[in-house]
Design an enzyme around this catalytic site. Structure first.
Site, mmCIF file in Angstrom:
data_model
loop_
_atom_site.group_PDB
_atom_site.id
_atom_site.type_symbol
_atom_site.label_atom_id
_atom_site.label_comp_id
_atom_site.label_asym_id
_atom_site.label_seq_id
_atom_site.Cartn_x
_atom_site.Cartn_y
_atom_site.Cartn_z
ATOM 1 N N TRP A 110 -11.394 2.801 -12.481
ATOM 2 C CA TRP A 110 -10.008 3.250 -12.680
ATOM 3 C C TRP A 110 -9.585 4.277 -11.637
ATOM 4 O O TRP A 110 -8.408 4.656 -11.593
ATOM 5 C CB TRP A 110 -9.837 3.836 -14.087
ATOM 6 N N GLY A 144 -2.558 5.605 -16.994
ATOM 7 C CA GLY A 144 -3.318 6.740 -16.466
ATOM 8 C C GLY A 144 -2.796 8.054 -17.007
ATOM 9 O O GLY A 144 -2.982 9.107 -16.387
ATOM 10 N N GLY A 145 -2.137 7.990 -18.173
ATOM 11 C CA GLY A 145 -1.664 9.217 -18.827
ATOM 12 C C GLY A 145 -0.645 9.992 -18.026
ATOM 13 O O GLY A 145 -0.502 11.198 -18.217
ATOM 14 N N SER A 226 -0.809 1.418 -21.550
ATOM 15 C CA SER A 226 -0.984 2.840 -21.834
ATOM 16 C C SER A 226 0.252 3.627 -21.385
ATOM 17 O O SER A 226 1.358 3.348 -21.852
ATOM 18 C CB SER A 226 -2.281 3.343 -21.183
ATOM 19 N N GLU A 353 -9.062 1.260 -29.732
ATOM 20 C CA GLU A 353 -8.294 2.040 -28.747
ATOM 21 C C GLU A 353 -8.848 3.448 -28.533
ATOM 22 O O GLU A 353 -8.704 4.022 -27.460
ATOM 23 C CB GLU A 353 -6.825 2.146 -29.185
ATOM 24 N N HIS A 466 -9.833 0.603 -25.021
ATOM 25 C CA HIS A 466 -8.533 0.837 -24.388
ATOM 26 C C HIS A 466 -8.597 0.401 -22.921
ATOM 27 O O HIS A 466 -9.480 0.798 -22.181
ATOM 28 C CB HIS A 466 -8.232 2.340 -24.482
#
Length: 602
Positions: A110, A144-145, A226, A353, A466
């Site tokens: 990621w 990626g928040g 997300s 999740e 998730h």
């Protein structure tokens, strides 16, 4: 004589074939160069499943947000005269790298795979060959928040989707963290939501240019996962985005998730905290921004993590906020009032999740063992994920998620904490969003992804994690060299077909009779489709008991016992001091009046 004729025929054939090859070659090259509104771009042909996909990687869609443009909304691009070489991915936007598990593919897959830079506003386009006419377009927004992410990850490669479904796939980079979401609300120097405006400008680019690539600007579906899915849901709310797309797909995220939107007070507070940490505290807001603009991006990144008094593994230190421009009001209010784009949506979540976040700080959890935890460790975990919640609030979660049939079985507590984190942050918000959205008469489709990938590098106990439906959506298991199982290939093919059908027609159902028909999700029955390698089933009311706890009971508990967010920490401390002064003053005044009364008549 006969031999002369033969030689002439052979020569003629040779030159004819050579001419055909040259014409074919120049035709292919013409197809690879496309004229956009800003200038010509050159792509490259990729061989995919015996056919061809043309990829254009790293096309600029905005001015680089450098210098005085840092913290500002993205600016439109000027024209270029040469041919832009769009044959490799561009820079990723500046961000902190996950170094929790060095050398471990599960976390490092990621991390950005291109250089980090503030000059990062580029997009990618994959088109099937031969170039289509009026093809449906799918635009990917990464997760990626809002703190990390890039469009160039292997798992987001659009070539398989483009080849198999003859759709056009687009993905863009957008600014993240403080550089993308720092906000001094009301100040044009740092209005907030810059990352969302980046996305919006990329959507405008698609409207203006996609016809030149063979795409249909009137058939554009946004899809994201997300924070990318939360972004998609915010475009449904933002009036400036409504004309830029047709439909929406939300994978494991929505704007009503507790991490997705920051209050105005908190956004401002975090900016002031960052200013303090970087030595940029000033009386004047504009001076603060001026100082922060002169800081090395690395210094800003290093201090981002410390702007909140407490952090959790799901902390979004700088994220979307109500700026009065992109977002005109709190998202929940806009949803309640029906102030959103009326269209079809496809929404869903994964079975487990929450587990991905447990190995980032919950006591007793590790990717290297079975993470069997005690009841005490479960309680400690609740403190980490709910730092501002009262003891009674945490006790109510513990009570609701304890398996009272067997409350001594340690595995139950491991599973329970994963469920708590997953239900609260992803599953229940997504269901609630879909319910509210469908109540306004919009067709919604909901899925529950249940398959654990055979290639998942994380331990077995973490389940269907998730983010790990993405490879199936992008069709990676269709590439046989990647060694997925045959069942996974079939599952991925089915998902790709359903996603593409939804994008094309607003309905994900396959035309073949042998596939399970995906029912419309209504707020009453709440039917959803399970996605797995065994038997796809239609179920109703996913996690109804747990979600009723989070949507109805838990908010009342917080209301009665106090849920202290970072803005309230300071306010309550100040109020407590003021209250003590007042009580002290009142006691002294009562003491004075009682003494005065006792003196009367002496």
């Amino acid at each position: 004589m006969h031999s002369k004729v033969t030689i002439i025929c052979i020569r003629f054939l040779f030159w004819f074939l050579l001419l055909c090859m040259l014409i074919g070659k120049s035709h292919t090259e013409d197809d690879i160069i496309i004229a956009t509104k800003n200038g010509k771009v050159r792509g490259m042909n990729l061989t995919v499943f015996g056919g061809t996909v043309t990829a254009f990687l790293g096309i600029p869609y905005a001015q680089p947000p450098l210098g005085r443009l840092r913290f500002k909304k993205p600016q439109s691009l000027t024209k270029w005269s040469d041919i832009w070489n769009a044959t490799k991915y561009a820079n990723s936007c500046c961000q902190n790298i996950d170094q929790s598990f060095p050398g471990f593919h599960g976390s490092e897959m990621w991390n950005p795979n291109t250089d980090l830079s503030e000059d990062c506003l580029y997009l990618n386009v994959w088109i099937p060959a031969p170039k289509p006419k009026n093809a449906t377009v799918l635009i990917w927004i990464y997760g990626g928040g809002f703190q990390t992410g890039t469009s160039s990850l292997h798992v987001y490669d659009g070539k398989f989707l483009a080849r198999v479904e003859r759709v056009i796939v687009v993905s863009m980079n957008y600014r993240v963290g403080a550089l993308g979401f720092l906000a001094l609300p009301g100040n044009p120097e740092a209005p907030g939501n810059m990352g969302l405006f980046d996305q919006q400008l990329a959507l405008q680019w698609v409207q203006k240019n996609i016809a030149a690539f063979g795409g249909n600007p009137k058939s554009v579906t946004l899809f994201g996962e997300s924070a990318g899915a939360a972004s998609v849901s915010l475009h449904l709310l933002s009036p400036g985005s409504h004309s830029l797309f047709t439909r929406a797909i939300l994978q494991s995220g929505s704007f009503n998730a507790p991490w997705a939107v920051t209050s105005l007070y908190e956004a401002r507070n975090r900016t002031l905290n960052l200013a303090k940490l970087t030595g940029c505290s000033r009386e004047n807001e504009t001076e603060i921004i001026k100082c922060l603009r002169n800081k090395d991006p690395q210094e800003i990144l290093l201090n981002e993590a410390f702007v909140v008094p407490y952090g959790t593994p799901l902390s979004v230190n700088f994220g979307p906020t109500v700026d009065g421009d992109f977002l005109t009001d709190m998202p929940d209010i806009l949803l309640e009032l029906g102030q959103f784009k009326k269209t079809q949506i496809l929404v869903g979540v994964n079975k487990d999740e929450g587990t991905a976040f447990l190995v980032y700080g919950a006591p007793g959890f590790s990717k290297d063992n079975n993470s069997i935890i005690t009841r005490k460790e479960f309680q400690e975990g609740l403190k980490i994920f709910f730092p501002g919640v009262s003891e009674f609030g945490k006790e109510s979660i513990l009570f609701h998620y304890t398996d009272w049939v067997d409350d001594q079985r340690p595995e139950n507590y491991r599973e329970a904490l994963g469920d708590v984190v997953g239900d609260y942050n992803f599953i229940c918000p997504a269901l609630e969003f879909t319910k509210k959205f469908s109540e306004w008469g919009n067709n919604a489709f909901f899925y529950y992804f249940e398959h654990r990938s055979s290639k998942l590098p994380w331990p077995e106990w973490m389940g269907v994690m998730h983010g790990y439906e993405i490879e199936f959506v992008f069709g990676l298991p269709l590439e046989r060299r990647d060694n997925y199982t045959k069942a996974e290939e079939i599952l991925s093919r089915s998902i790709v077909k359903r996603w593409a059908n939804f994008a094309k027609y607003g309905n994900p159902n396959e035309t073949q009779n042998n596939s399970t028909s995906w029912p419309v999700f209504k707020s009453t029955e709440q039917k959803y489709l399970t996605l797995n390698t065994e038997s796809t089933r239609i179920m109703t009311k996913l996690r109804a008991q747990q979600c009723r706890f989070w949507t109805s009971f838990f908010p009342k508990v917080l209301e009665m016992t106090g849920n202290i967010d970072e803005a309230e920490w300071e306010w309550k401390a100040g109020f407590h001091r003021w209250n003590n002064y007042m009580m002290d003053w009142k006691n002294q005044f009562n003491d004075y009046t009682s003494k005065k009364e006792s003196c009367v008549g002496l």
